[in-house]
Design a protein around this motif. Structure first.
Motif, PDB file in Angstrom:
ATOM      1  N   UNK A 208       0.835  -1.204   0.000  1.00 34.39           N
ATOM      2  CA  UNK A 208       0.000   0.000   0.000  1.00 34.39           C
ATOM      3  C   UNK A 208       0.874   1.261   0.000  1.00 34.39           C
ATOM      4  N   UNK A 209       1.956   1.254   0.785  1.00 35.10           N
ATOM      5  CA  UNK A 209       2.875   2.401   0.771  1.00 35.10           C
ATOM      6  C   UNK A 209       3.450   2.604  -0.625  1.00 35.10           C
ATOM      7  N   UNK A 210       3.756   1.493  -1.303  1.00 39.33           N
ATOM      8  CA  UNK A 210       4.267   1.602  -2.673  1.00 39.33           C
ATOM      9  C   UNK A 210       3.235   2.155  -3.627  1.00 39.33           C
ATOM     10  N   UNK A 211       1.971   1.741  -3.491  1.00 37.17           N
ATOM     11  CA  UNK A 211       0.907   2.280  -4.342  1.00 37.17           C
ATOM     12  C   UNK A 211       0.793   3.791  -4.176  1.00 37.17           C
ATOM     13  N   UNK A 212       0.908   4.253  -2.954  1.00 37.85           N
ATOM     14  CA  UNK A 212       0.767   5.691  -2.699  1.00 37.85           C
ATOM     15  C   UNK A 212       1.895   6.466  -3.372  1.00 37.85           C
ATOM     16  N   UNK A 213       3.132   5.947  -3.271  1.00 39.73           N
ATOM     17  CA  UNK A 213       4.266   6.631  -3.893  1.00 39.73           C
ATOM     18  C   UNK A 213       4.114   6.656  -5.416  1.00 39.73           C
ATOM     19  N   UNK A 284      11.232   4.372   7.037  1.00 38.16           N
ATOM     20  CA  UNK A 284      11.695   4.012   5.689  1.00 38.16           C
ATOM     21  C   UNK A 284      11.657   5.252   4.811  1.00 38.16           C
ATOM     22  N   UNK A 285      11.754   5.071   3.518  1.00 42.70           N
ATOM     23  CA  UNK A 285      11.760   6.219   2.602  1.00 42.70           C
ATOM     24  C   UNK A 285      11.076   5.833   1.301  1.00 42.70           C
ATOM     25  N   UNK A 286      10.738   6.853   0.529  1.00 50.63           N
ATOM     26  CA  UNK A 286      10.107   6.599  -0.760  1.00 50.63           C
ATOM     27  C   UNK A 286      11.016   5.745  -1.653  1.00 50.63           C
ATOM     28  N   UNK A 290      10.177   2.075  -3.220  1.00 50.69           N
ATOM     29  CA  UNK A 290      10.130   1.910  -4.670  1.00 50.69           C
ATOM     30  C   UNK A 290      11.087   0.807  -5.124  1.00 50.69           C
ATOM     31  N   UNK A 291      12.269   0.751  -4.526  1.00 47.20           N
ATOM     32  CA  UNK A 291      13.223  -0.311  -4.879  1.00 47.20           C
ATOM     33  C   UNK A 291      12.663  -1.682  -4.520  1.00 47.20           C
ATOM     34  N   UNK A 293       9.448  -2.505  -4.264  1.00 51.53           N
ATOM     35  CA  UNK A 293       8.349  -2.791  -5.182  1.00 51.53           C
ATOM     36  C   UNK A 293       8.892  -3.226  -6.546  1.00 51.53           C
ATOM     37  N   UNK A 294       9.977  -2.592  -6.996  1.00 52.21           N
ATOM     38  CA  UNK A 294      10.573  -2.958  -8.286  1.00 52.21           C
ATOM     39  C   UNK A 294      11.133  -4.381  -8.242  1.00 52.21           C
ATOM     40  N   UNK A 295      11.778  -4.761  -7.143  1.00 48.18           N
ATOM     41  CA  UNK A 295      12.323  -6.119  -7.023  1.00 48.18           C
ATOM     42  C   UNK A 295      11.203  -7.151  -7.028  1.00 48.18           C
ATOM     43  N   UNK A 296      10.147  -6.855  -6.285  1.00 52.82           N
ATOM     44  CA  UNK A 296       9.017  -7.788  -6.216  1.00 52.82           C
ATOM     45  C   UNK A 296       8.325  -7.876  -7.565  1.00 52.82           C
ATOM     46  N   UNK A 297       8.146  -6.737  -8.237  1.00 56.59           N
ATOM     47  CA  UNK A 297       7.446  -6.726  -9.515  1.00 56.59           C
ATOM     48  C   UNK A 297       8.189  -7.439 -10.619  1.00 56.59           C
TER      49      UNK A 297
END
Length: 309
Positions: A208-213, A284-286, A290-291, A293-297
């Motif tokens: 959810x934090x990743x979706x917001x960013x 944590x940080x944006x 994002x990093x 989320x990118x690894x998971x995606x």
């Protein structure tokens, strides 16, 4: 050649020539009236024209080797029967009786998937009691007879723990193969502080934090619900491993200060949006999110479970 298919090689030229000299084999020719009258009572093969014989009873013509006579040869053996020589040939050249490997491979993959599920449950138990885990324990308690597949099973289970539950399986002693289980990105929240002590919720929180960013720091709540529905998670769904989603996001995580849920200024009728809360900004940080989320995606999508185990 695939299993179940039978080879039908053509007979050598000399065999066909031998058959032409054998008794009972005649070339199909247009007989004279006298020959028709003489043979009508004695022929045991064909009593009419070939067109009158049912199509299902006509055998496929044999392959004729190059150079052999192309004239149609028939015998006075009844249609559909085989000579003893043909039968023995078929017995030798028949389809293989070895088992088809496809079902066996399918059973193996099913067994390995079960081992992945078992290992995920084992790792969750270790996380809940805050104990490290060793490779020897996993082999003895879960993997057992599938030790040759341990690297694959362990890799899939670790990825599932990270993506779904937000728990990283971190090796702390390479020589002894000892692992600690910690929350991803250093977050201090795992969702096990309330009544539900079975399912860490850090993975969903990071999502959810990743979706917001990604969607622009201040995100309408409708966009969050839509994004979760694409993952198979719906507001109001029964028996979700995360509990009731609307309550989790708009109340529990707001109280934990990981999210802000506020009315959009000037909206009438009222509309609401999500933002990062102060605790998320502190832990944590944006960029880190994002990093992650990118690894998971970049991996093969993992379905989120809809029911608790």
């Amino acid at each position: 050649m695939s299993l179940g298919q039978k080879s039908q090689p053509g007979k050598p030229e000399e065999d066909l020539q031998a058959q032409g000299e054998a008794p009972g084999l005649v070339d199909v020719q247009v007989p004279t009236a006298e020959e028709q009258e003489a043979t009508s009572s004695s022929s045991t093969l064909i009593t009419g024209t070939l067109e009158e014989v049912p199509a299902a009873e006509l055998p496929s013509p044999p392959e004729i080797p190059q150079g052999a006579s192309s004239s149609l040869i028939v015998t006075d053996t009844p249609l559909g029967s085989q000579s003893s020589e043909d039968s023995s040939t078929n017995e030798v050249e028949g389809p293989s009786t070895s088992p088809d490997p496809a079902p066996m491979e399918s059973l193996l993959w099913e067994a390995l998937d079960e081992k992945v599920d078992e290992l995920v449950g084992f790792l969750l138990c270790k996380y809940q009691i805050k104990e490290p885990v060793t490779k020897a324990e996993m082999l003895e308690s879960v993997i057992k007879n599938y030790s040759n597949y341990f690297p694959m099973i362990f890799s899939k289970a670790s990825e599932y723990m990270q993506v779904v539950f937000g728990i990283e399986v971190k090796e702390v002693d390479p020589a002894g193969h000892i692992y600690f289980l910690v929350t991803c990105l250093g977050l201090s929240y795992d969702g096990l502080l309330g009544d539900d002590q079975s399912t860490p919720k850090t993975g969903l929180l990071i999502t959810v934090l990743g979706m917001i960013v990604v969607k622009g720091i201040c995100v309408p709540e409708e966009a969050i619900w839509e994004g979760l529905s694409e993952m198979g998670l719906y507001v109001g769904m029964e028996r979700s491993i995360y509990g009731e989603l609307r309550k989790l996001l708009t109340q529990d995580w707001v109280q934990e200060k990981y999210l802000d849920y506020r009315q959009v200024p000037g909206s009438d009728p009222a509309r609401y949006e999500f933002l990062w809360g102060p605790r998320a900004l502190a832990e944590t940080s944006y960029v880190k999110v994002l990093e992650h989320v990118a690894r998971v995606g970049a991996r093969v999508p993992i379905p989120y479970p809809s029911q608790p185990n």
